[in-house]
Design a protein around this motif. Structure first.
Motif, PDB file in Angstrom:
ATOM      1  N   ASN A 203      36.033  44.321  37.477  1.00  0.00           N
ATOM      2  CA  ASN A 203      35.625  43.104  38.360  1.00  0.00           C
ATOM      3  C   ASN A 203      36.750  42.132  38.375  1.00  0.00           C
ATOM      4  O   ASN A 203      37.461  41.621  39.231  1.00  0.00           O
ATOM      5  N   ALA A 204      37.293  41.637  37.027  1.00  0.00           N
ATOM      6  CA  ALA A 204      38.150  40.390  37.184  1.00  0.00           C
ATOM      7  C   ALA A 204      39.577  40.929  37.422  1.00  0.00           C
ATOM      8  O   ALA A 204      40.151  40.096  38.229  1.00  0.00           O
ATOM      9  N   ALA A 205      39.878  42.183  37.247  1.00  0.00           N
ATOM     10  CA  ALA A 205      41.375  42.616  37.801  1.00  0.00           C
ATOM     11  C   ALA A 205      41.208  42.867  39.243  1.00  0.00           C
ATOM     12  O   ALA A 205      42.363  42.324  39.992  1.00  0.00           O
ATOM     13  N   LEU A 206      40.162  43.154  39.713  1.00  0.00           N
ATOM     14  CA  LEU A 206      40.215  43.357  41.060  1.00  0.00           C
ATOM     15  C   LEU A 206      40.122  42.058  41.929  1.00  0.00           C
ATOM     16  O   LEU A 206      40.641  41.868  43.174  1.00  0.00           O
ATOM     17  N   ASP A 207      39.286  40.922  41.239  1.00  0.00           N
ATOM     18  CA  ASP A 207      39.503  39.536  41.873  1.00  0.00           C
ATOM     19  C   ASP A 207      40.516  38.787  41.270  1.00  0.00           C
ATOM     20  O   ASP A 207      40.397  37.469  41.385  1.00  0.00           O
ATOM     21  N   SER A 208      41.628  39.413  40.687  1.00  0.00           N
ATOM     22  CA  SER A 208      42.464  38.359  40.228  1.00  0.00           C
ATOM     23  C   SER A 208      43.322  37.587  41.387  1.00  0.00           C
ATOM     24  O   SER A 208      43.957  36.443  41.023  1.00  0.00           O
ATOM     25  N   GLY A 209      43.165  37.912  42.658  1.00  0.00           N
ATOM     26  CA  GLY A 209      43.704  37.289  43.565  1.00  0.00           C
ATOM     27  C   GLY A 209      45.092  37.598  44.173  1.00  0.00           C
ATOM     28  O   GLY A 209      45.606  37.221  45.236  1.00  0.00           O
ATOM     29  N   ASP A 210      45.847  38.587  43.438  1.00  0.00           N
ATOM     30  CA  ASP A 210      47.191  39.052  43.823  1.00  0.00           C
ATOM     31  C   ASP A 210      47.042  40.031  45.066  1.00  0.00           C
ATOM     32  O   ASP A 210      47.937  40.504  45.368  1.00  0.00           O
ATOM     33  N   GLY A 211      45.793  40.761  44.989  1.00  0.00           N
ATOM     34  CA  GLY A 211      45.717  41.818  46.089  1.00  0.00           C
ATOM     35  C   GLY A 211      46.196  42.943  45.700  1.00  0.00           C
ATOM     36  O   GLY A 211      46.206  44.078  46.502  1.00  0.00           O
ATOM     37  N   ARG A 212      46.597  43.093  44.348  1.00  0.00           N
ATOM     38  CA  ARG A 212      47.343  44.394  44.077  1.00  0.00           C
ATOM     39  C   ARG A 212      45.997  45.455  43.675  1.00  0.00           C
ATOM     40  O   ARG A 212      45.051  45.225  43.161  1.00  0.00           O
ATOM     41  N   PRO A 213      46.406  46.949  44.030  1.00  0.00           N
ATOM     42  CA  PRO A 213      45.424  47.733  43.895  1.00  0.00           C
ATOM     43  C   PRO A 213      44.989  47.943  42.300  1.00  0.00           C
ATOM     44  O   PRO A 213      46.202  47.839  41.604  1.00  0.00           O
TER      45      PRO A 213
END
Length: 589
Positions: free
Chosen positions: A212-222
């Motif tokens: 969840n944290a990586a998905l919501d990091s804000g950079d939009g990367r997959p």
């Protein structure tokens, strides 16, 4: 003429009282006074204008603030949870498989709301909406629309077709808001791995929660996963066919890279559509590969034989008396396919002797047995990233009866992913690598922990090959890939003891035997025998053939060469067996 004089005098008097002397006829003192009066009048007017401008600006600011506050209250006052997504939420990254196929993404959708004060007829509006939105509770909506609130949600995340149908109704008081929605293009395929989010885009299960944290990091990367959707497709298909053929309650399939720990495929059936998790039954959302624990039966004999070799209790060729039955702690232990003779260590494993396995474990003792299982991570939850990872069920005491039954996989319940990881350690020369859903980059070194002597691991692997060549796992052979493995059949516990008519049947495979690269585990919950299996529902008859079929399909896709084949042929087979994007299930509303 005299009669008109009074009128004339009155007019003259009125004119004199209201008129100023003409400028040409005014005296100098009068001129000064007139100019001063004009200056004062102009100054007063300008001052009044300034005050009006200031007052106007203040009023504009005040009314703007009130309007913003009123709008905010109209939106949030009765809307429940916050619905305005922040920029970070809109940029939640995609989940993709190891080849870049999108598993989860975010789309903008329309959500329908109403201002009840603008609705003309609450009952009529609710009835009309129910005809185009079948999920709407008409009675509840009618009460909401009859209230004096300014904001009521009707239904969120409408499909384009539903939005058009609502438009066509032409009802007053309704409007739409654009909201982000998480969608899963592959639907059911890998649903337990991918998971799902809530309306606020927070992960609730699977990789959506784990990362969840990586998905919501804000950079939009997959965020990539180790799953290969081509492999997942074939494992899923074989398991569905097998589950239907043997009328099993459930099925599990795991494919794991023994050197990196990457989970290439993980299937749990029955499953659900990740786009509609709320409509799925609890048993469909249950990830049986990681979240459920089972007594896995004779697969545990691989660990018992390793214990015998490591402690020096037995060596290859040494025999154990498997005649008759064995009494331990008031319990009688028998062999399913009794040989009624002395069996060598290899034969104990190949013929899956409960008696021989019990004799080994009893001689080794409880401490040594617990130590072996602890090193193989069978005494703790799997370290995989998923929150849906269950703790094993361990015996309350570890007496002779428990030692004996645990040696052949009864009296201890573990998850399938835990068993697959333990077999991966054997295939990896005795080095345990944690299972992971994160892909490992080419050339990256993965740290593992030695949990078994390399020579012991090789000896167990040799015996696993014999199981497929001459023992209970013959139906798991995949021509060209030299499969090694171990069958498992366990009776399910119930009231009053174990039920021999309700089985957990499994097969744990390693391929290729000469150069171990992958583990494949297949488990069936309560399969039923058929005429083709002579009504047997054991692991050798049900799970082993499924494992062999899976290996035959996925080995070329994974780049594993057939015995004696050149790499170019392997690449051709991989291309031929890899499902195209068109053949994979697509997201549909």
């Amino acid at each position: 003429m005299k009669r008109f004089w009074p009128f004339r005098r009155k007019v003259s008097a009125r004119t004199e009282s209201v008129s100023l002397p003409p400028m040409a006829e005014a005296a100098p003192s009068d001129m000064t006074r007139l100019l001063r009066l004009e200056d004062e009048e102009v100054s007063a007017i300008e001052a009044a204008r300034g005050r009006l401008v200031v007052i106007g600006m203040v009023l504009v600011i005040a009314f703007s603030a009130l309007a913003v506050r009123a709008f905010g209250l109209a939106i949030a006052g009765d809307a429940g949870p916050a619905i305005v997504a922040e920029a970070e939420d809109l940029r939640r990254g995609d989940l993709v498989d190891r080849t870049g196929q999108v598993l989860a993404t975010t789309l903008e959708t329309y959500s329908l709301f109403a201002d009840p004060t603008q609705v003309w007829d609450a009952a009529e509006t609710a009835a009309a909406l129910a005809t185009v939105l079948p999920d709407v509770n008409e009675a509840r909506l009618r009460d909401d629309l009859a209230s004096r609130r300014r904001f009521v949600w009707i239904q969120r995340n409408l499909t384009p077709r539903q939005r058009q149908a609502v438009f066509a109704l032409g009802l007053p008081g309704l409007d739409f808001r654009i909201e982000p929605r998480r969608v899963y293009p592959r639907g059911r395929l890998a649903a337990h791995v991918v998971g799902y989010t809530d309306r606020d885009m927070d992960g609730l299960a699977g990789a959506e929660r784990a990362f969840n944290a990586a998905l919501d990091s804000g950079d939009g990367r997959p965020v990539p996963l180790s799953i290969d959707m081509g492999v997942q497709f074939h494992v899923d298909e074989v398991l569905r066919l097998t589950m239907a053929e043997y009328r099993a309650l459930a099925a599990v399939g795991v494919v794991m890279n023994v050197r990196t720990g990457e989970i290439v495929s993980l299937v749990s059936l029955p499953d659900f559509d990740a786009n509609r998790p709320a409509s799925a039954r609890p048993d469909e959302r249950l990830n049986r590969a990681t979240q459920s624990v089972y007594e896995m039966g004779s697969t545990f004999k691989a660990f018992t034989v390793a214990l015998a070799l490591e402690t020096g209790i037995a060596s290859p060729g040494e025999t154990f008396d498997a005649r008759g039955s064995l009494r331990v702690g008031g319990h009688t232990i028998n062999d399913f396919h009794a040989e009624n003779r002395r069996l060598t260590l290899e034969e104990v494993f190949t013929h899956s002797s409960n008696i021989g396995s019990s004799l080994i474990a009893l001689e080794a003792g409880a401490d040594a047995q617990r130590d072996m299982l602890t090193r193989l991570r069978l005494m703790e939850r799997s370290p995989i990233e998923l929150a849906e990872s269950a703790e094993p069920l361990l015996p309350r005491q570890w007496g002779p009866a428990e030692i004996a039954t645990i040696s052949y996989g009864h009296g201890i319940a573990v998850s399938p992913i835990m068993v697959a990881s333990a077999f991966a350690a054997i295939a990896n020369g005795g080095v345990y690598v944690q299972p992971t859903l994160q892909p490992v980059r080419p050339g990256e070194t993965v740290a593992g922990e030695r949990v078994m002597d390399a020579a012991v691991a090789q000896s167990v692997l040799d015996m696993m090959r014999q199981v497929v060549e001459d023992g209970t796992g013959r139906r798991a052979e995949a021509p060209g890939y030299r499969v090694a493995g171990k069958t498992g059949t366990a009776e399910k516990p119930g009231r009053g003891g174990y039920d021999r008519n309700r089985l957990i049947s499994s097969f744990s495979a390693v391929f290729p035997y000469d150069d171990p690269q992958y583990v494949v585990l297949v488990m069936l919950d309560e399969p039923h025998g058929t005429a083709a299996t002579y009504n047997y529902a054991t692991g050798g008859w049900t799970a082993a053939p499924a494992a062999g079929e899976i290996i035959s399909r996925i080995a070329p896709m994974l780049g594993v060469e057939r015995h004696g084949e050149a790499g170019s042929n392997s690449e051709l087979l991989r291309a031929a067996l890899s499902p195209s994007a068109e053949s994979l299930p697509e997201f549909t509303q």
